[in-house]
Design an enzyme around this catalytic site. Structure first.
Site, PDB file in Angstrom:
ATOM      1  N   LYS A 140      23.173  40.050 -12.978  1.00 53.91           N
ATOM      2  CA  LYS A 140      22.389  39.941 -14.204  1.00 53.91           C
ATOM      3  C   LYS A 140      21.979  41.346 -14.649  1.00 53.91           C
ATOM      4  O   LYS A 140      21.513  42.143 -13.847  1.00 53.91           O
ATOM      5  CB  LYS A 140      21.125  39.129 -13.869  1.00 53.91           C
ATOM      6  CG  LYS A 140      20.457  38.546 -15.099  1.00 53.91           C
ATOM      7  CD  LYS A 140      19.039  38.086 -14.807  1.00 53.91           C
ATOM      8  CE  LYS A 140      18.945  36.814 -14.027  1.00 53.91           C
ATOM      9  NZ  LYS A 140      17.558  36.350 -13.859  1.00 53.91           N
ATOM     10  N   THR A 189      19.887  27.560 -13.077  1.00 53.08           N
ATOM     11  CA  THR A 189      20.753  28.657 -12.606  1.00 53.08           C
ATOM     12  C   THR A 189      22.161  28.522 -13.188  1.00 53.08           C
ATOM     13  O   THR A 189      22.718  29.472 -13.760  1.00 53.08           O
ATOM     14  CB  THR A 189      20.839  28.640 -11.055  1.00 53.08           C
ATOM     15  OG1 THR A 189      19.512  28.675 -10.537  1.00 53.08           O
ATOM     16  CG2 THR A 189      21.658  29.778 -10.510  1.00 53.08           C
ATOM     17  N   ARG A 206      15.001  25.002   1.150  1.00 50.94           N
ATOM     18  CA  ARG A 206      14.835  26.252   0.399  1.00 50.94           C
ATOM     19  C   ARG A 206      13.497  26.930   0.693  1.00 50.94           C
ATOM     20  O   ARG A 206      13.310  28.090   0.399  1.00 50.94           O
ATOM     21  CB  ARG A 206      15.024  26.002  -1.102  1.00 50.94           C
ATOM     22  CG  ARG A 206      16.498  25.793  -1.443  1.00 50.94           C
ATOM     23  CD  ARG A 206      16.715  25.402  -2.879  1.00 50.94           C
ATOM     24  NE  ARG A 206      16.206  24.063  -3.146  1.00 50.94           N
ATOM     25  CZ  ARG A 206      16.052  23.547  -4.353  1.00 50.94           C
ATOM     26  NH1 ARG A 206      16.360  24.264  -5.417  1.00 50.94           N
ATOM     27  NH2 ARG A 206      15.601  22.316  -4.504  1.00 50.94           N
ATOM     28  N   ASP A 225       0.829  -1.228   0.000  1.00 51.90           N
ATOM     29  CA  ASP A 225       0.000   0.000   0.000  1.00 51.90           C
ATOM     30  C   ASP A 225       0.855   1.267   0.000  1.00 51.90           C
ATOM     31  O   ASP A 225       0.317   2.373   0.068  1.00 51.90           O
ATOM     32  CB  ASP A 225      -0.941  -0.001   1.205  1.00 51.90           C
ATOM     33  CG  ASP A 225      -0.184   0.002   2.523  1.00 51.90           C
ATOM     34  OD1 ASP A 225       1.077   0.002   2.503  1.00 51.90           O
ATOM     35  OD2 ASP A 225      -0.827   0.013   3.588  1.00 51.90           O
ATOM     36  N   GLU A 257       3.229   2.107   2.306  1.00 54.95           N
ATOM     37  CA  GLU A 257       3.844   2.475   3.595  1.00 54.95           C
ATOM     38  C   GLU A 257       5.257   1.914   3.679  1.00 54.95           C
ATOM     39  O   GLU A 257       5.566   0.886   3.087  1.00 54.95           O
ATOM     40  CB  GLU A 257       2.993   1.937   4.753  1.00 54.95           C
ATOM     41  CG  GLU A 257       1.682   2.679   4.885  1.00 54.95           C
ATOM     42  CD  GLU A 257       0.846   2.211   6.081  1.00 54.95           C
ATOM     43  OE1 GLU A 257       1.292   1.305   6.810  1.00 54.95           O
ATOM     44  OE2 GLU A 257      -0.253   2.756   6.254  1.00 54.95           O
TER      45      GLU A 257
HETATM   46  C1  R5P Z   1      19.174  29.386  -5.021  1.00 46.59           C
HETATM   47  O1  R5P Z   1      18.972  30.161  -4.106  1.00 46.59           O
HETATM   48  C2  R5P Z   1      20.052  28.201  -4.840  1.00 46.59           C
HETATM   49  O2  R5P Z   1      21.234  28.556  -4.178  1.00 46.59           O
HETATM   50  C3  R5P Z   1      20.371  27.512  -6.167  1.00 46.59           C
HETATM   51  O3  R5P Z   1      21.097  28.416  -6.987  1.00 46.59           O
HETATM   52  C4  R5P Z   1      19.126  27.095  -6.893  1.00 46.59           C
HETATM   53  O4  R5P Z   1      18.205  26.518  -5.994  1.00 46.59           O
HETATM   54  C5  R5P Z   1      19.473  26.107  -7.973  1.00 46.59           C
HETATM   55  O5  R5P Z   1      18.289  25.650  -8.569  1.00 46.59           O
HETATM   56  P1  R5P Z   1      18.228  25.247 -10.089  1.00 46.59           P
HETATM   57  O6  R5P Z   1      19.313  24.261 -10.347  1.00 46.59           O
HETATM   58  O7  R5P Z   1      16.848  24.666 -10.258  1.00 46.59           O
HETATM   59  O8  R5P Z   1      18.387  26.503 -10.892  1.00 46.59           O
END
Ligand code: R5P
Length: 301
Positions: free
Chosen positions: A191, A226, A95, A37, A39
């Site tokens: 940026k 990122t 996060r 199930d 668990e």
């Molecule tokens: C952001 O504050 C974190 O330090 C990372 O840069 C971010 O969480 C990376 O996430 P992703 O790989 O999805 O861009």
């Protein structure tokens, strides 16, 4: 503290083996299964002494890893343990460390409170997203930064005289630790959006990356967005190569392909999560950092 328990979440066993070896401790491997199930079931097969360390990284599927960590605390108590340390090298949910919108939970606070009430008196993790969130843990909590240690281990593999860049100002401390250990320059990326064309450029605040080998340092690669964005723009602007150093290579979805397409040459990650990612990712064993911390804590006690 002479027993290390290897929890069932992916990535925990290797970390626990290395930690036990560092500490000269006995390793106990947890029996586990999933019921039809859905668990979870865990069993610690041997009687335990009073102080034990449970290694259970909160790797995907994160929610199951969290449940198993909670079950393990109760199983360990049933086997005689009185003082429990949870070593969760990757701390999932870290996060979501505030209410970004009204009505949201502070997820990391909820998880930490659950671990404390399950019986863990000490929590150890590697590079939690923000160190301040440790205050949510009602017991003793540590987040170990791995970058200096990783720099020492990677020194011979890295290009000579690179520049170390954080992907944003918030990650500057990470880049600084790596750069200081290597004795090289560091900076963070900013940026810019051209108001007329809408074109985005990403470049270091002060340093010039053109013609340089770049090491980007961050805490986590999740979707890879990122780092891929930063790498492709740095390379387009003349950087010679881009290597990445991270604590947690979560690499969700097609992150590896995204990074390869962006021109990332190599990712060096701490072993907080199970290995993934063909030849792109290489892992550095950081379990000895936890062993050193426990030796210090025990000596102080
Ligand atoms: C952001 O504050 C974190 O330090 C990372 O840069 C971010 O969480 C990376 O996430 P992703 O790989 O999805 O861009």
């Amino acid at each position: 503290m002479r027993t290390v328990i290897a929890g069932p979440s992916p990535g925990s066993r290797r970390f626990a083996e290395s930690l036990a070896a560092t500490m000269g401790a006995r390793l106990v491997v947890v029996e586990h299964k999933v019921f039809p199930d859905g668990e979870r079931y865990v069993r610690i097969p041997d009687p335990l002494e009073s102080e034990v360390v449970i290694v259970q990284t909160l790797s995907p599927p994160q929610d199951s890893s969290i449940i198993e960590a909670l079950l393990l605390a109760d199983a360990a108590e049933g086997q005689g343990a009185e003082s429990l340390t949870l070593t969760a090298p990757y701390m999932a949910y870290s996060r979501q460390d505030r209410r970004f919108l009204p009505g949201e939970p502070v997820s990391i606070a909820a998880i930490m409170k659950a671990f404390a009430s399950a019986g863990y008196t000490r929590l150890i993790t590697i590079e939690i997203h923000k160190e301040e969130t440790l205050r949510y843990y009602p017991g003793e909590a540590f987040s170990l930064s791995p970058y200096r240690y990783m720099a020492e281990r990677l020194r011979d593999k890295l290009p000579p005289n690179p520049i170390v860049l954080a992907p944003d100002l918030g990650a500057l401390r990470r880049a600084r630790e790596m750069a200081e250990a290597l004795g090289v320059e560091y900076d963070y990326l900013v940026k810019h959006r051209d108001r007329v064309t809408g074109e985005i450029t990403i470049e270091p605040k002060e340093l010039d990356a053109a013609g340089r080998d770049v090491i980007i340092v961050d805490d986590i690669i999740s979707t890879g967005g990122t780092i891929a964005r930063a790498a492709s723009l740095l390379l387009a602007n003349g950087a010679r190569s881009v290597i990445v150093v991270v604590a947690h290579a979560l690499l969700a979805g097609n992150a590896v392909e995204k990074l390869e397409r962006a021109g990332v040459q190599k990712v060096y990650a701490a072993n907080t999560l199970p290995p993934k990612g063909s030849g792109l990712v290489e892992y550095v064993d950081v379990a000895p950092l936890v062993g050193d911390l426990l030796a210090r804590v025990n000596a102080e006690a």
